[in-house]
Design an enzyme around this catalytic site. Structure first.
Site, PDB file in Angstrom:
ATOM      1  CB  SER A  24     -81.620  46.799  32.179  1.00 19.30           C
ATOM      2  OG  SER A  24     -81.352  47.428  30.972  1.00 19.30           O
ATOM      3  NE  ARG A 125     -72.645  49.082  21.458  1.00 19.59           N
ATOM      4  CZ  ARG A 125     -73.719  48.785  22.191  1.00 19.59           C
ATOM      5  NH1 ARG A 125     -74.186  47.556  22.202  1.00 19.59           N
ATOM      6  NH2 ARG A 125     -74.308  49.715  22.891  1.00 19.59           N
ATOM      7  CB  SER A 170     -73.600  55.871  29.863  1.00 20.59           C
ATOM      8  OG  SER A 170     -73.335  54.478  29.835  1.00 20.59           O
ATOM      9  CG  ASP A 318     -82.215  50.580  24.948  1.00 24.62           C
ATOM     10  OD1 ASP A 318     -81.290  51.185  24.381  1.00 24.62           O
ATOM     11  OD2 ASP A 318     -82.041  49.884  25.958  1.00 24.62           O
ATOM     12  CE  LYS A 345     -77.759  53.255  23.117  1.00 22.52           C
ATOM     13  NZ  LYS A 345     -77.298  53.055  24.469  1.00 22.52           N
ATOM     14  NE  ARG A 349     -80.571  49.976  18.302  1.00 24.59           N
ATOM     15  CZ  ARG A 349     -80.701  49.472  19.508  1.00 24.59           C
ATOM     16  NH1 ARG A 349     -80.964  50.279  20.535  1.00 24.59           N
ATOM     17  NH2 ARG A 349     -80.578  48.178  19.722  1.00 24.59           N
TER      18      ARG A 349
HETATM   19  C1  S3P Z   1     -78.353  49.654  29.417  1.00 25.21           C
HETATM   20  C2  S3P Z   1     -78.042  50.982  29.293  1.00 25.21           C
HETATM   21  C3  S3P Z   1     -78.219  51.741  28.048  1.00 25.21           C
HETATM   22  C4  S3P Z   1     -79.124  50.992  27.073  1.00 25.21           C
HETATM   23  C5  S3P Z   1     -78.741  49.556  26.969  1.00 25.21           C
HETATM   24  C6  S3P Z   1     -78.905  48.871  28.308  1.00 25.21           C
HETATM   25  C7  S3P Z   1     -78.136  48.995  30.715  1.00 25.21           C
HETATM   26  O1  S3P Z   1     -76.966  51.942  27.437  1.00 25.21           O
HETATM   27  O2  S3P Z   1     -79.104  51.608  25.813  1.00 25.21           O
HETATM   28  O3  S3P Z   1     -79.549  48.882  26.020  1.00 25.21           O
HETATM   29  O4  S3P Z   1     -78.691  47.903  30.942  1.00 25.21           O
HETATM   30  O5  S3P Z   1     -77.406  49.560  31.533  1.00 25.21           O
HETATM   31  P1  S3P Z   1     -75.963  53.159  27.843  1.00 25.21           P
HETATM   32  O6  S3P Z   1     -75.453  52.934  29.189  1.00 25.21           O
HETATM   33  O7  S3P Z   1     -74.878  53.080  26.797  1.00 25.21           O
HETATM   34  O8  S3P Z   1     -76.775  54.399  27.739  1.00 25.21           O
END
Ligand code: S3P
Length: 431
Positions: A24, A125, A170, A318, A345, A349
């Site tokens: 991230s 998605r 999110s 995650d 995801k 999952r």
């Molecule tokens: C992420 C946010 C999360 C996470 C993803 C990485 C990010 O998703 O599950 O693996 O780097 O901003 P969501 O924003 O859909 O919750």
């Protein structure tokens, strides 16, 4: 042909290791480095496919990006907020949901046309969650299925800040809006039902943007410019998670993982594993480049089932597949609720974990927004499937370490999207 990997039971795991840089944080460093002025140097950049796709996207938009593989260092020669050029082809994000959603925000504000697409998982998605609020800011975005699915076509335009109440927590939605907000007239404010990971906010502050967070709302103002930075990325807790659980569930084990990110909005797994009775210790806690990190040590532990819901779900979203793996070997019942996001995801999952745990002889039951797992003392070997999802593949591999009989995980090449050195780390710890 799908790659199959045979996993052998191990006697114990021991030793010290590092994991790849946080995925991230690496995405965000690549994005902000590209629109900052000057050279941004990113140390321990995540070396998986996902973040490489983000770098590729910026190269396609004319950015010069250097890379030293031995040290996982990336150098981005930033050309400022308005330095990107119209890409002359489709931007392919591969398997990376973070790349497509964050870039949708950024590209909505650029004075050119672009198309974003990805692999079959990304193309299935939901994208409406970013398209809808961005359109409220004036973005012009079209896509398949009433603009809910990629490919997304974006005609950049001038944007105006909005106040947005996101129906879901999110970080991808919040970050898309914050990136668009850098260019939008006035202020852009986002509220979430529960706080999602705050890496974008922290990094925007490091790069000099005007951003504030207060009482559940994050607010950004139009920016005149960002300044290049030296960023040192912590190890990815989402990758470390597999070896934390592995160290807990294998006998006579002690595993030490150095320099892992422990950001409060991401560290739910540490709390959950402790609640399960796991012996986890954090040492050498420090903050670098605006993010906290620590060395984490785990020792073999007898685990018990737990109930997980609410903010703990968001803070461990995650890691829930590998937490399901830990639950399969814990005494009693584990229930995860309020985790409907897991269904959208890289794969569904909830379904994947329920189906595959059953193959190991575990009792697992799906709920619309969660799962119930009854732990077992022994798992039976099986042929199991990753559904092309890196985190499911690694979870199944870790279960194979403590399984009687042969475990074969089908479709393991996806692991390289986040953790290309996974098998080497495993071999090293298994001696
Ligand atoms: C992420 C946010 C999360 C996470 C993803 C990485 C990010 O998703 O599950 O693996 O780097 O901003 P969501 O924003 O859909 O919750």
């Amino acid at each position: 042909m799908k790659e199959k990997t045979k996993i052998k039971k191990v006697r114990r795991l021991s030793g010290e290791t590092r994991v790849p840089g946080d995925k991230s944080i690496s995405h965000r460093a690549a994005i902000l480095g590209s629109i900052a002025e000057g050279t941004t140097r990113i140390k321990s950049f995540a070396d998986g496919d996902d973040c490489n796709q983000t770098l590729k996207a910026f190269r396609l938009m004319g950015m010069r990006i250097g890379r030293r593989r031995e040290s996982s260092t990336v150098e981005i020669y930033g050309r400022g907020l308005h330095g990107l050029r119209e890409p002359d082809g489709i931007i392919d994000v591969g398997n990376s949901g973070t790349s497509i959603r964050l870039l949708t925000g950024l590209l909505s504000a650029q004075p050119f046309f672009s198309v974003l697409s990805g692999d079959s998982s990304v193309r299935s998605r939901p994208m409406k969650r970013v398209v809808e609020p961005l359109r409220k800011m004036g973005a012009q975005i079209g896509g398949r299925e009433q603009s809910n699915k990629a490919p997304l076509a974006i005609q950049g335009s001038s944007l105006t800040g909005i106040n947005y109440d996101s129906p879901i927590p999110s970080a991808q939605v919040k970050s898309a809006l914050l990136l668009a907000g850098l260019y939008a007239q006035g202020h852009t404010e986002i509220r979430e039902p529960l706080p999602s990971r705050d890496h974008t906010e922290r990094m925007l502050e490091v790069f000099g943007a005007r951003i504030e967070a207060e009482k559940g709302a994050t607010r950004i103002s139009r920016t005149e410019g960002l300044k290049a930075q030296e960023i040192d990325v912590p190890g990815d807790l989402s990758s470390a998670a597999f070896f934390l659980v592995a160290g807990l569930i294998t006998k006579d084990s002690e595993v030490n993982i150095k320099g892992v990110g422990i950001n409060q909005t991401r560290n739910g797994i540490i709390e959950i594993l402790k609640q399960m009775g796991g012996d986890l210790r954090l040492d050498n806690v420090q903050e670098i480049s605006g993010e906290p990190r620590a060395d984490i040590t785990v020792r073999s532990s007898k685990l018990r089932g737990v109930k997980i819901d609410g903010e703990l779900v968001v803070r461990s979203i995650d890691e829930l597949p590998i937490i399901c793996g830990a639950a399969a070997l814990a005494e009693g019942e584990t229930i995860i609720q309020g985790a409907g996001e897991l269904r959208v995801k890289e794969t569904d999952r909830i379904r994947a974990m329920a189906n595959e745990l059953i193959r190991f002889g575990v009792k697992a039951e799906e709920y619309p927004e969660g799962i119930r797992i009854i732990g077992m003392q022994r798992l039976k070997g099986s042929t199991c499937f990753s559904y092309g999802d890196h985190r499911i593949a690694m979870t199944l591999a870790i279960l194979g370490l403590v399984t009687e009989g042969k475990t074969i995980v089908v479709d393991t090449s996806c692991i390289k999207s986040s953790f290309p050195g996974f098998w080497e780390v495993l071999d090293k710890l298994a001696g």
